[in-house]
Design a protein around this motif. Sequence first.
Motif, mmCIF file in Angstrom:
data_model
loop_
_atom_site.group_PDB
_atom_site.id
_atom_site.type_symbol
_atom_site.label_atom_id
_atom_site.label_comp_id
_atom_site.label_asym_id
_atom_site.label_seq_id
_atom_site.Cartn_x
_atom_site.Cartn_y
_atom_site.Cartn_z
ATOM 1 N N GLY A 36 0.782 -1.238 0.000
ATOM 2 C CA GLY A 36 0.000 0.000 0.000
ATOM 3 C C GLY A 36 0.803 1.271 0.000
ATOM 4 N N VAL A 37 2.139 1.188 -0.224
ATOM 5 C CA VAL A 37 2.954 2.401 -0.220
ATOM 6 C C VAL A 37 2.557 3.316 -1.374
ATOM 7 N N THR A 38 2.345 2.729 -2.558
ATOM 8 C CA THR A 38 1.926 3.518 -3.716
ATOM 9 C C THR A 38 0.420 3.719 -3.669
ATOM 10 N N ARG A 39 -0.004 4.984 -3.581
ATOM 11 C CA ARG A 39 -1.437 5.278 -3.517
ATOM 12 C C ARG A 39 -1.900 6.071 -4.725
ATOM 13 N N ASP A 40 -1.103 7.029 -5.159
ATOM 14 C CA ASP A 40 -1.443 7.829 -6.324
ATOM 15 C C ASP A 40 -0.747 7.268 -7.556
ATOM 16 N N ARG A 41 -1.275 7.627 -8.713
ATOM 17 C CA ARG A 41 -0.604 7.261 -9.957
ATOM 18 C C ARG A 41 0.708 8.037 -10.070
ATOM 19 N N ILE A 42 1.743 7.365 -10.527
ATOM 20 C CA ILE A 42 3.036 8.002 -10.780
ATOM 21 C C ILE A 42 3.351 7.783 -12.252
ATOM 22 N N THR A 43 3.776 8.837 -12.939
ATOM 23 C CA THR A 43 3.965 8.779 -14.383
ATOM 24 C C THR A 43 5.392 9.164 -14.749
ATOM 25 N N HIS A 44 5.928 8.479 -15.751
ATOM 26 C CA HIS A 44 7.276 8.794 -16.252
ATOM 27 C C HIS A 44 7.271 8.632 -17.765
ATOM 28 N N LEU A 45 7.848 9.609 -18.468
ATOM 29 C CA LEU A 45 7.932 9.532 -19.921
ATOM 30 C C LEU A 45 9.082 8.613 -20.320
#
Length: 453
Positions: A36-45
């Motif tokens: 559950g550490v990642t909660r929001d979307r994270i984006t990388h190009l």
Amino acid sequence: MPVPQVVIVGRPNVGKSSLFNWLAGTKIAIVDDQPGVTRDRITHLMCHEDRFFELVDTGGMGFNDADNLTQHIEDQITVALESADLILFLLDTRSGLMPMDQEIAKRLRLVKVPVVCVANKTDDHTFDTAADDFHRLGFGSPVKVSVLQNRNRGILLNRIIDTLPEPGDDNTPDAEPTMKVAIVGRRNVGKSTFVNTLAKAERMIVSEVPGTTRDSVDVRFELDGKAFIAIDTPGLRKGKSQRDIDFYGMHRAQRSIRRADVVFLFHDCTERIGKVDKQLCDYITSQYKPCFIVVNKWDELAGTMPTEKWVNYIHDTYRTMRYAPIAFITGKSGKNVKALLNHGQMLFKQARSRVGTGELNRMLRDAVKRKAPPMYQNRRPKIYYATQVGIEPPTIVLFCSQPAAIDANYQRYLLNTFREQLDFDEVPIKLYLRRRSDSDLRDDIGSEAMADA
């Protein structure tokens, strides 16, 4: 087409964030054994074989968050799945096929985009037979990788490129696409009256179109031979409880914004801008949607208040959307409604515009010559070149020596320059900063410009 999105999904602790960092080649997402550490979307190009795509990390599916953020995590996953062009379904070879994996697979079968199974923790060929068991999920042969052992990264990237939809030619003279307009705002600002006016307007044809979700009804119109779809949304008011119907109304409005090509953010000229308006503005900005700020019922103030006063009020309130055009209309009588729709078509066209690399870099060279990037750690960062990699929104990648050295103020300066001189002056622009690879020998426009300055 927009830059395609490749979304990583899976149950907690299968290594989604580790895979994200491994593919990105840098540590961006937080990696921790705690679920559950990642909660929001994270984006990388990302760029592989000259194809750009956005890699998206998501929270664990089926996880009950201890901080009562389960619904938030689920909402973020839903948004990611709705926008995905390709899904990487991550599984754990060492733990094998779990019941939650099968539940996720059922959900992914309903998504109308390709799904690639990725069997993580397949450290060497002795684990390949165990990884092959994931084939029975129905998504084809899994790609066997190991983040820890750095196994098969190139094979996975090649599979991503091969599975992504082919890039379309944005300049082909096919039939003009239908513009979808989301009409959002608080209650009683005149949204329904506006739609009714559209239905009765001269030279317009209206017909019901089945909505793509249960949350809204789409209405198709034609104006002067150009078709568009109006997405009517429920009016919103301030609500503190998640049990309040307005909580769900906000979710429906947000979904309509995501589906839209252009957003009309409605206001009542007799009322001040409130918290809900600002929330909608922030969400529209976060989704990079072209927006028209509409001041309705203007007949009630015409002659008593100059439009400039409302324009200044809007600019002072919506500081992140100063580029957005403002319209003063009277929906009930239809005053300025047709002009609003015509201008909305222009926003749609701007968001789909492309600029040649040569023109973009000539403009960038002039911008750097007028104002060089500020010093960073006693050195001036170099800007090498820029290229547009997508539309809707126009997406520009700036290659430089140190991405972290190009601060927010200088990025705003460049974005304002793009808007002043390019064909998308009234729509949001997505700007990415990337470090130029050592093998990339394209011109250093920044050094040349600064030498001339």
